[in-house]
Write an enzyme that holds these catalytic residues in place. Structure first.
Site, mmCIF file in Angstrom:
data_model
loop_
_atom_site.group_PDB
_atom_site.id
_atom_site.type_symbol
_atom_site.label_atom_id
_atom_site.label_comp_id
_atom_site.label_asym_id
_atom_site.label_seq_id
_atom_site.Cartn_x
_atom_site.Cartn_y
_atom_site.Cartn_z
ATOM 1 C CD GLU A 18 2.621 -1.603 -3.572
ATOM 2 O OE1 GLU A 18 2.166 -0.677 -2.884
ATOM 3 O OE2 GLU A 18 2.579 -2.808 -3.261
ATOM 4 C CG ASP A 19 5.894 -2.416 -7.563
ATOM 5 O OD1 ASP A 19 5.464 -3.032 -6.580
ATOM 6 O OD2 ASP A 19 5.249 -2.238 -8.602
#
Ligand code: MN
Length: 728
Positions: free
Chosen positions: A76-77
């Site tokens: 996700e990051d």
């Protein structure tokens, strides 16, 4: 920040054969990927996945789950990819991280349709492998613990989502500690005043409570060891949110709460549980209605325990939970506890198999199945939320069959849970041997016997009373069917009348064959309903049956409208409910209402007018409005009042009052009406002249005598020049 070796040690403590290399690789990989990223608190970002992993070591989860926790935000990051994680950690871990990535940004407090869809995605992701949920819950827990670093405008939304979705899910999966903490952290944000008040009070009583806990613990332990029972006895203060909920539920103030401390006795085996119960119940007076046996009937999240409340040492109410160590572990870890008892090998398969044996997991599967059965995502959400957010009550049929219902469920819900037919014909309930209203809320352990009647149709108002989706859907269906029948009945009335006036007798068989074809209908029932709805005129049906019918009308208006028509006296008791108009002469369950202007009261001679698509409208036979129906004698129905002295209903009437334009004239009229026990529903000024004005007053009265008394009393008021009844 926790060091790499510390994390490994924590896992090794409960899992000696821990795959250290896996944990080390995941630790280093996640730390490097998150690099210099920072959290809102200013801490290195990596501290977050590390804390999430630490929370999961408290639940004693396997190293694959811990590794997933470390990696959960990498796709996700950071620039990490699924392929890379698959390659480095294997597909099983890759799939779990991917599942978490998919649900990372799901907004669960948005608009209804979207929310339902997102909730569905969440459930699908966690149903695939329950470890996704465990990591997600730990992730949310750490985010809630550090919520004060997040900008204030975002906090409420996150807290709301936690309170609405994640805390109940944790509870559903039986992970009590995480649920409690999520609830308290959300409560603090969503209702800061209540949180502060309760926390302060707890604070101020803490010393006193600590002493009390000590006393009761010691006394309990002593009493038990006197009887040779080894037990770990522990008391603890309840959480602010659980206290708040209790205050809300019972509608009481903090000071009135008698049990802000809960006690727990943990013993070796099930026998000892019941022995402890015996000792406690013979030593102190019990508080009635508080004993619950969740050992013989576990909660749906697998929770097992005996619950009781006694008036214990120092006349203090003591709420006690009694259970074995194993039950205690499940009470705390819930679905996560099931992983512990299996063969300890790393790998999703063993855990998936283990968790699939738990009832909590079974619930999850069932809920997923519902995804396919429900018509709309909104309905699904409604149903699932009901199941999710409220606890269960367990009730029994007279034959001992267990029926689990959401808390707040009524006897009607029970009836529908047994069988749809039972619900549809339910007219009453015997709860624990006593006749009770069908809207009675059920409690745990109630034995419920449903009283049925074939004549019953579930009132549509039940739809708002029931709490289970099944009952609501069934009532909706039955109501639709009843309305269809009503139209059929109305159509039958209209046709009977029309055929009679034409010198024939109607019967549905007469429609068979060519009449049906001429009317382009497939069966007689459809014709009746169509006539009832006003889609087909009675005259067209006559023409279809008798092609040479000319439409000539021979008959005068019906009996009731004829001067001197017999006014039958009422006989027998009626069971008129407040919502029904007590009228005889109308068959079936046609809707009945009063004419819009004027009403009618007992004592008036009345007539019913059939209106296709609506039902029967009641007019006093003196009503001028009846002129409009002179040409349609087939719509007239002979009706009469069906009330007796025990009647407590009021009926609508309208009067027109002409009074002098004087201040206070209205006050005088309302006073006279009130003094004579009349209810004024509405007052309309209709004409205002220089000296006089006219008012139309809607009244509710017992009967004609009552109405006439009020009219004559108003006439005696000096400023009144004229009073008369509308329709009178
Ligand atoms: Mn996270």
């Amino acid at each position: 920040m926790m060091r790499q070796y510390e994390l490994v040690e924590r896992v090794a403590r409960y899992k000696p054969d821990v795959d250290e290399a896996l944990l080390n690789r995941a630790y280093v990989y996640a730390m490097q990927k998150h690099g210099l990223q920072k959290r809102a608190s200013g801490d290195p970002y990596f501290s977050h996945p590390l804390e999430v992993a630490a929370i999961l070591t408290d639940l004693k989860l396997d190293e694959a789950t811990i590794a997933v926790a470390l990696l959960h935000d990498t796709i996700e990051d950071t620039d990490a990819t699924r392929a890379e994680i698959d390659a480095l950690f294997g597909e099983e871990i890759g799939k779990l991280v991917d599942g978490l990535t998919k649900i990372a940004k799901l907004d669960l407090v948005t608009k209804k349709a979207k929310q339902a869809e997102n909730f569905r995605k969440l459930l699908l992701a966690i149903a695939d492998d329950v470890r996704v949920l465990l990591v997600k819950l730990a992730d949310r827990l750490h985010n809630m613990r550090t919520l004060h670093y997040v900008p204030p405008e975002k906090r409420a939304r996150i807290a709301e989502e936690t309170m609405e979705i994640y805390a109940p899910l944790a509870g559903r999966m039986g992970i009590q500690d995480i649920r409690d903490e999520l609830e308290n952290l959300s409560f603090r944000v969503l209702n800061p005043d209540a949180f502060a008040t309760i926390t302060e009070r707890l604070e101020s009583q803490r010393e006193k409570n600590a002493a009390l806990i000590q006393t009761i613990e010691t006394e309990l332990r002593d009493k038990l060891s006197e009887r040779g029972i080894q037990a770990i006895v522990k008391g603890r203060e309840k959480q602010p949110y659980s206290i708040f909920r209790k205050m809300q539920r019972k509608n009481i103030a903090f000071e009135q709460l008698s049990d802000i401390i809960g006690f727990r006795a943990v013993v070796a085996d099930v026998d000892d549980c019941y022995r402890v119960l015996g000792v406690v119940h013979t030593t102190w007076p019990t508080v009635p209605g508080r004993f619950k046996d969740y050992i013989s009937t576990p909660k749906q999240n697998d929770y097992r325990s005996l619950h009781t409340t006694v008036v214990g040492p120092g006349h203090q109410r003591v709420e006690l939970q009694i259970r074995t160590e194993e039950m205690d572990r499940i009470a705390e870890y819930g679905i996560a506890a099931h992983a512990l008892y299996k063969d300890g090998r790393t790998g999703g398969r063993s855990i998936t198999r283990a968790t699939s044996e738990s009832r909590a997991y079974e619930w999850l599967r069932r809920t997923i199945d519902l995804l396919n059965e429900n018509e709309t995502p909104e309905e699904f959400l409604e149903h699932t939320k009901l199941e999710l957010f409220v606890d269960q009550v367990f009730c029994f049929t007279p034959k001992g069959r267990l029926i689990a219902l959401p808390r707040g469920a009524k006897a009607i819900d029970f009836a529908y849970a047994v069988h749809t037919d039972v619900g549809n014909t339910c007219v009453g309930a015997k709860i624990n041997g006593q006749i009770q209203p069908v809207v009675t809320e059920l409690s745990n352990g109630d034995e419920v016997e449903i009283i049925r009647s074939k004549a019953q149709t579930p009132p549509s108002a039940w739809e708002d009373v029931v709490v289970t989706g099944k009952a609501r859907a069934a009532i909706r269906r039955a109501t639709r069917e009843a309305v269809r029948k009503q139209y059929g009945g109305l159509g039958r009335h209209i046709l009977d009348r029309a055929f009679h006036l034409a010198g024939h007798t109607f019967s549905p068989e007469k429609l068979e064959g060519s009449p049906l074809q001429r009317l382009a209908q497939s069966n007689a029932a459809d014709v009746l309903a169509a006539v009832g709805r006003g889609e087909i005129r009675a005259e067209d049906v006559l023409k279809a049956v008798f092609p040479d019918y000319q439409g000539e009308r021979a008959s005068p208006a019906p009996d009731a409208a004829r001067p001197g028509a017999r006014r039958r006296t009422k006989t027998g008791a009626t069971e008129a409910t407040s919502s029904a108009i007590p009228i005889r002469g109308v068959q079936g369950d046609l809707p009945i209402r009063f004419a819009p202007n004027g009403g009618a009261v007992p004592g008036d001679r009345i007539v019913g007018i059939l209106t296709p698509g609506e039902g029967v409208t009641i007019y006093p036979i003196t009503s001028h409005a009846l002129k409009d129906f002179d040409d349609e004698p087939e719509r007239w129905v002979d009706v009469r009042w069906d009330i007796d002295e025990t009647n407590t209903a009021r009926f609508p009437a309208q009067i027109i009052v002409t009074s002098l334009n004087e201040p206070g004239s209205l006050a005088q009229i309302t006073k006279v009406t009130g003094d004579n026990d009349g209810n004024i529903d509405n007052i309309k000024m209709i004409r205002k002249g220089h000296d006089f004005h006219d008012m139309i007053i809607d009244l509710e009265v017992w009967d004609l005598k009552h109405l006439n008394r009020i009219i004559s009393q108003i006439r005696q008021v000096p400023i009144i020049s004229k009073v008369s009844r509308v329709n009178g």
